[in-house]
Design an enzyme around this catalytic site. Structure first.
Site, PDB file in Angstrom:
ATOM      1  CE  LYS A 127     -10.813   2.379   3.832  1.00 42.23           C
ATOM      2  NZ  LYS A 127     -11.155   1.220   2.987  1.00 42.23           N
ATOM      3  CB  SER A 180     -14.535   3.887  10.770  1.00 43.03           C
ATOM      4  OG  SER A 180     -15.433   4.725  10.072  1.00 43.03           O
TER       5      SER A 180
END
Length: 415
Positions: free
Chosen positions: A60, A314
């Site tokens: 992110k 992720s």
């Protein structure tokens, strides 16, 4: 879905390259780890893209920093605001600290304490608001409108999508012969950015690279949206994978994904739990459930003819309390943990029979609970709940059958 529609998109390959240049000095090139254990399952090479080792623990920060680094001096002076339950919050906080920009982050009440503390430790002001991320998001947007602070969306922004796409540039450099890339999907920013980068590289090389999104089946907004060619919000989202628990796709990512992505598949909660356990044991990787969806899809056989495959891990920001629950569920789903409830007459020797059967079948009892009071318990009876370590599904079946052979009625309680 088409792999040739690279023109006319809101985010282009050149945007991803520009984002990479912008990120130099803050964003790390995360490592690739070969997984022999997954290769044995799939019959082809598997490489894990370890974004769980990125700054702030997830991909992110790539998108957040790309968005914020392009703010004008006047915009930076107004500060930024965002909403998140964890990864985006930490990404914005890290980027803001690096750029010396004030950051206010709205997080839902009840957010995991480690994620709250990490966001504050990075220097952001945290405001707890609402029961869900959607409620926090609404409040963050209201604050932006009232105060003039710049709202940093977690996925529905061209700079954010371009920033996430830099993961794809690293993958083709680290695994030049990659055939399939598996990416977890919430709002779609990472999948969209990766698709732009990977499909351009595939076209340049004159070959195919499949890009496949993976969603938790109880938070899968993309399959119905793609089928309808319109954003279809979910009425309810329930998944342990809070990093991809998004009820409605982003408009910008959706427009890219429908043109470039080859497929979006779903996996169950049990599959997610098994994948997380697998990564802990075989790869020594701490990964949050949202980061394990690609591995779950491979383990469940959801990807046909994967070839050289790269699942993107992720993120690695998992609350230890959630990890305990997920580990127990994962062990149960893999047949390595068995919890049964047995009703018995409350008389001496009853428990000894159960203990003998379990011992004869080589299971290890880790806990026993006696309950004599409850709506389903008759006077003179006792409910015995037994927790056991087991060796797999066949071992569990053998234990249950042995208990039945003794005239008992074990009821399996899902871990």
């Amino acid at each position: 879905m088409s792999s040739t529609g690279l023109t006319g998109l809101q985010v282009r390959y050149e945007d991803v390259l520009a984002a990479r240049r912008l990120q130099a000095g803050l964003i790390e090139n995360t490592p690739i780890q070969h997984s022999r254990a997954l290769a044995r399952i799939t019959g082809s090479p598997v490489y894990l893209k370890c974004e769980n080792l990125q700054r702030a623990g997830s991909f992110k920060v790539r998108g957040a920093y790309t968005r914020m680094a392009r703010l004008s001096p006047e915009e930076r002076s107004r500060g930024v605001v965002a909403a998140s339950a964890g990864n985006h919050a930490q990404g914005v906080a890290v980027a803001a600290k690096h750029l010396s920009v004030r950051a206010r982050i709205y997080m839902p009440v009840g957010v995991a304490l480690p994620k709250l503390a990490a966001t504050q430790d990075h220097g952001a002001e945290v405001i707890l608001h609402g029961a869900t991320v959607d409620e926090a998001l609404t409040e963050a947007q209201r604050y932006a409108a009232d105060s003039g602070a710049v709202f940093v969306h977690p996925f529905d922004n061209v700079d954010v999508v371009a920033g996430q796409g830099t993961v794809g540039l690293e993958i083709v450099e680290q695994v030049p012969d990659v055939d399939t890339v598996l990416v977890g999907v919430g709002g779609g920013g990472l999948l969209a950015g990766l698709a732009v980068a990977l499909k351009h590289e595939a076209q340049r090389q004159g070959r195919q690279i499949r890009v496949i999104g993976v969603q938790a089946e109880n938070a899968a907004a993309y399959p119905p949206s793609l089928a309808a060619d319109a954003l279809v919000p979910l009425q309810r989202v329930t998944t342990m994978a809070d990093g991809i628990a998004v009820g409605k796709p982003g408009q910008i990512p959706f427009s890219i994904i429908k043109e470039l992505v080859d497929d979006v598949v779903t996996v169950s909660e049990d599959a997610l739990a098994r994948a997380l356990i697998f990564l802990l044991e075989r790869s020594k990787m701490v990964v949050e459930p949202a980061g394990a969806v690609g591995v779950a899809a491979l383990m469940e056989g959801r990807i046909e003819n994967p070839g050289v495959t790269v699942p993107v891990l992720s993120g690695g920001n998992i609350d230890p309390m959630l990890m305990l629950k997920v580990i127990q569920r994962g062990l149960s789903a893999a047949g390595r943990f068995l919890q049964v409830r047995i009703m018995l007459h409350d008389r001496p020797g009853s428990l000894a029979t159960i203990s003998r059967v379990i011992a004869e079948n080589d299971a290890n009892v880790t806990g026993v609970d006696h309950t004599r009071i409850g709506g389903s318990i008759n006077m003179g009876d006792v409910a015995i709940t037994i927790f056991m370590e087991t060796r797999g599904e066949e071992h569990c079946a053998a234990i249950l059958q042995a208990l039945r052979d003794e005239g008992l009625d074990p009821q399996v309680i899902h871990g």
